[in-house]
Design a protein around this motif. Sequence first.
Motif, short mmCIF file in Angstrom:
data_model
loop_
_atom_site.label_atom_id
_atom_site.label_comp_id
_atom_site.label_asym_id
_atom_site.label_seq_id
_atom_site.Cartn_x
_atom_site.Cartn_y
_atom_site.Cartn_z
N ASN A 5 0.88 -1.16 0.00
CA ASN A 5 0.00 0.00 0.00
C ASN A 5 0.92 1.21 0.00
O ASN A 5 1.58 1.51 0.98
CB ASN A 5 -0.90 0.01 1.24
N CYS A 24 -0.99 -4.13 -5.51
CA CYS A 24 -0.46 -2.80 -5.28
C CYS A 24 -1.55 -1.75 -5.49
O CYS A 24 -2.20 -1.73 -6.54
CB CYS A 24 0.70 -2.56 -6.24
N TYR A 25 -1.76 -0.90 -4.49
CA TYR A 25 -2.72 0.20 -4.58
C TYR A 25 -2.02 1.48 -4.14
O TYR A 25 -1.17 1.45 -3.26
CB TYR A 25 -3.93 -0.05 -3.69
N CYS A 44 -3.30 -4.46 -9.72
CA CYS A 44 -2.76 -3.12 -9.58
C CYS A 44 -3.87 -2.08 -9.67
O CYS A 44 -4.58 -2.01 -10.66
CB CYS A 44 -1.72 -2.88 -10.68
N GLY A 45 -3.99 -1.29 -8.62
CA GLY A 45 -4.96 -0.20 -8.58
C GLY A 45 -4.23 1.10 -8.29
O GLY A 45 -4.42 1.69 -7.24
N VAL A 46 -3.37 1.48 -9.20
CA VAL A 46 -2.53 2.67 -9.01
C VAL A 46 -3.02 3.77 -9.95
O VAL A 46 -2.98 3.62 -11.17
CB VAL A 46 -1.04 2.36 -9.27
#
Length: 116
Positions: A5, A24-25, A44-46
């Motif tokens: 995080n 992964c955020y 992935c939430g970037v």
Amino acid sequence: MEYYNIGDVQTIKVEATNLHSFVCYGSIVQTIRVEAAKLHSFVCGVTGLRNVNLIGCAGIRNLSFSTACLAGQWFEDLIPKLPLLESLKLDCCYGVKDIKIRNQQIKYLDLNCRVD
């Protein structure tokens, strides 16, 4: 499972021999580079992500992006390199205007892309 995080990091580089799952955020990350031969899941939430390099990650079965800014051509180039891919999810990915997905193994496909 590895869980990251992140906040104000611009580049993430991961080299791991036994990494099976990467989640992964965060925000502000522009580049993610993962080198993990045993990786099965990449989530992935970037926000605003613009560059992803999955080196030697041909074993990925689950690939998920949300709020990234990756071109459709990038996905078209990546998908053939993932022969075991079963699940692909693109949620609120900006910049994907056209995309061709050719993969015999995909069993789950969830697309929610925006062009703005």
